[in-house]
Design an enzyme around this catalytic site. Structure first.
Site, PDB file in Angstrom:
ATOM      1  N   SER A 172     -11.614  37.080  30.435  1.00 56.27           N
ATOM      2  CA  SER A 172     -11.174  38.195  31.293  1.00 56.27           C
ATOM      3  C   SER A 172     -10.719  37.776  32.683  1.00 56.27           C
ATOM      4  O   SER A 172     -10.179  38.608  33.421  1.00 56.27           O
ATOM      5  CB  SER A 172     -12.293  39.219  31.423  1.00 56.27           C
ATOM      6  OG  SER A 172     -12.394  39.934  30.219  1.00 56.27           O
TER       7      SER A 172
ATOM      8  N   LYS B 140      -7.192  38.451  33.541  1.00 59.28           N
ATOM      9  CA  LYS B 140      -6.733  39.791  33.940  1.00 59.28           C
ATOM     10  C   LYS B 140      -6.245  39.818  35.390  1.00 59.28           C
ATOM     11  O   LYS B 140      -5.425  40.655  35.758  1.00 59.28           O
ATOM     12  CB  LYS B 140      -7.853  40.807  33.711  1.00 59.28           C
ATOM     13  CG  LYS B 140      -8.238  40.958  32.232  1.00 59.28           C
ATOM     14  CD  LYS B 140      -9.522  41.766  32.052  1.00 59.28           C
ATOM     15  CE  LYS B 140      -9.921  41.892  30.574  1.00 59.28           C
ATOM     16  NZ  LYS B 140     -11.235  42.555  30.400  1.00 59.28           N
TER      17      LYS B 140
ATOM     18  N   TYR C 220      -2.402  39.977  24.729  1.00 57.06           N
ATOM     19  CA  TYR C 220      -3.723  40.072  25.377  1.00 57.06           C
ATOM     20  C   TYR C 220      -4.674  38.986  24.859  1.00 57.06           C
ATOM     21  O   TYR C 220      -5.357  38.311  25.632  1.00 57.06           O
ATOM     22  CB  TYR C 220      -4.304  41.475  25.150  1.00 57.06           C
ATOM     23  CG  TYR C 220      -5.722  41.630  25.639  1.00 57.06           C
ATOM     24  CD1 TYR C 220      -5.995  41.754  27.002  1.00 57.06           C
ATOM     25  CD2 TYR C 220      -6.795  41.635  24.745  1.00 57.06           C
ATOM     26  CE1 TYR C 220      -7.308  41.875  27.462  1.00 57.06           C
ATOM     27  CE2 TYR C 220      -8.097  41.763  25.198  1.00 57.06           C
ATOM     28  CZ  TYR C 220      -8.350  41.884  26.547  1.00 57.06           C
ATOM     29  OH  TYR C 220      -9.646  41.996  26.991  1.00 57.06           O
TER      30      TYR C 220
ATOM     31  N   TYR D 162     -17.370  44.513  36.032  1.00 52.75           N
ATOM     32  CA  TYR D 162     -17.702  45.684  35.208  1.00 52.75           C
ATOM     33  C   TYR D 162     -18.850  46.470  35.834  1.00 52.75           C
ATOM     34  O   TYR D 162     -18.854  46.685  37.045  1.00 52.75           O
ATOM     35  CB  TYR D 162     -18.021  45.249  33.761  1.00 52.75           C
ATOM     36  CG  TYR D 162     -17.037  44.239  33.257  1.00 52.75           C
ATOM     37  CD1 TYR D 162     -15.702  44.583  33.112  1.00 52.75           C
ATOM     38  CD2 TYR D 162     -17.405  42.936  32.977  1.00 52.75           C
ATOM     39  CE1 TYR D 162     -14.770  43.662  32.676  1.00 52.75           C
ATOM     40  CE2 TYR D 162     -16.472  42.005  32.538  1.00 52.75           C
ATOM     41  CZ  TYR D 162     -15.172  42.368  32.399  1.00 52.75           C
ATOM     42  OH  TYR D 162     -14.250  41.467  31.977  1.00 52.75           O
TER      43      TYR D 162
ATOM     44  N   VAL E 141     -16.064  36.458  29.720  1.00 53.59           N
ATOM     45  CA  VAL E 141     -17.165  36.364  28.770  1.00 53.59           C
ATOM     46  C   VAL E 141     -17.361  34.913  28.269  1.00 53.59           C
ATOM     47  O   VAL E 141     -18.371  34.596  27.647  1.00 53.59           O
ATOM     48  CB  VAL E 141     -16.908  37.408  27.638  1.00 53.59           C
ATOM     49  CG1 VAL E 141     -15.953  36.868  26.595  1.00 53.59           C
ATOM     50  CG2 VAL E 141     -18.159  37.926  27.033  1.00 53.59           C
TER      51      VAL E 141
HETATM   52  N1  GLN Z   1     -11.600  38.635  24.880  1.00 54.26           N
HETATM   53  C1  GLN Z   1     -12.655  39.475  25.392  1.00 54.26           C
HETATM   54  C2  GLN Z   1     -12.406  40.892  24.928  1.00 54.26           C
HETATM   55  O1  GLN Z   1     -11.281  41.300  24.939  1.00 54.26           O
HETATM   56  C3  GLN Z   1     -12.648  39.426  26.885  1.00 54.26           C
HETATM   57  C4  GLN Z   1     -13.784  40.194  27.480  1.00 54.26           C
HETATM   58  C5  GLN Z   1     -14.376  39.560  28.699  1.00 54.26           C
HETATM   59  O2  GLN Z   1     -14.135  38.411  29.034  1.00 54.26           O
HETATM   60  N2  GLN Z   1     -15.244  40.301  29.332  1.00 54.26           N
HETATM   61  O3  GLN Z   1     -13.318  41.588  24.543  1.00 54.26           O
END
Ligand code: GLN
Length: 309
Positions: free
Chosen positions: A64, A67, A191, A243, A261
């Protein structure tokens, strides 16, 4: 400056007895089998100095954290009009939550939860095939980090696609509200590839330097975004980058940050430094447990905080 080197080394040393703490993401085998006892930290200052500790050269899945980079691309392509597709408020929910989407008519709360990031990726896709959009993202990250060796781990991307039922649900839901312009498979294909970018702490810290340098990477001289835009991306990282753990991160670390993650966190000390930490074990909010602790230690020892000194 040597001071920073000893701080970074001290942090790695002091955390060593705790290596392996937290829960490694296990929704895909490529993440589940990462050795949990790894820890890396890289600090690069706006003066161009780089300080490394632990496994700072080991590439990991940035997930993530990507992003931040796609948001920067989407803002460059479409300007402020992106805010008709995605909000700027913390969600207070998990990164992959679907509950708010229905109440809020398919407009995700912010660009850093999964739904919001998928909406941003849809905007990055405008005028491109999925392959071209992936190419644009990879080239952009290489340009930011000034490193040609940064690549997508295609095995990770494939596994993400095979297991991404919830992301499919989020994307289909948005599409049902007419909030995605491209086919769900195309948007998610891009994505999943952005999430699968593989980078070391050193590379990631370099890639984030434009956000510490008022939109300009001071080592390459590239102006990536305006001062104002850098400030605003930092604001979103602070309020939404972790988050439902964003408040806690702001309280403990006091710097804008974006987690993934895979266990990485990119943090920005505006006007001072870009910092990347990595340790695969996650806390209950899906943010790196030791990574957050390391940043808390760094902020305390350097005095870096956006809230005072
Ligand atoms: N690839 C993970 C997802 O889309 C990314 C989520 C994350 O890093 N928090 O669920």
């Amino acid at each position: 400056m040597t001071d920073l080197q000893s701080i970074v080394e001290e942090i790695a040393r002091e955390l060593e007895p705790r290596f392996g703490e937290g829960r490694v993401a296990d929704y895909i085998p490529q993440l589940a089998r990462v050795n949990p006892r790894q820890f890396g930290i890289a600090v690069t200052t706006v003066d161009g100095d780089m300080f490394l500790g632990g496994d700072a050269e080991v590439p990991f899945s940035i997930q993530s954290i990507s992003k931040v980079f796609t948001l920067t691309i989407a803002l460059g392509k479409h300007g402020e009009s992106i805010w008709s597709r995605v909000g700027r408020e913390p969600s207070g929910s998990a990164f992959n939550s679907i509950v708010q989407l229905e109440r809020e008519n398919g407009i995700p709360r912010n660009p850093f939860i999964n739904a919001g990031a998928i909406a941003i990726t849809d905007l990055v896709l405008a005028g491109h095939t999925p392959k071209e959009a992936i190419g644009e993202i990879v080239r952009f990250v290489r340009y930011l980090a000034d490193e040609d060796g940064i690549v997508v781990d295609h095995e990770v991307a494939k596994s993400e696609a095979a297991t991404g039922f919830r992301n499919h649900a989020l994307a289909n839901f948005m599409r049902s509200f007419g909030k995605l312009d491209h086919p769900v498979d195309h948007v998610l294909g891009v994505y999943f590839h952005q999430c699968a970018l593989s980078m070391s702490c050193r590379q990631l810290a370099k890639a984030g330097l434009y956000l510490a340098g008022g939109g300009r990477n001071p080592t390459t001289g590239h102006r990536v975004v305006s001062h104002l835009r850098a400030r605003r991306i930092n604001a979103l990282m602070l309020t939404c980058g972790h988050y439902d753990g964003s408040g806690e991160f702001a309280y403990r670390v006091g710097l804008p940050g974006k987690s993934g993650v895979g266990g990485g966190i990119l943090a920005i000390a505006p006007g001072k430094a870009s910092i990347a930490v990595w340790s695969p074990g996650l806390n209950d909010n899906g943010n790196s447990l030791l990574g957050s602790t390391a940043l808390e230690m760094l902020a305390e020892r350097t005095g870096w905080s956006i809230f005072g000194y």
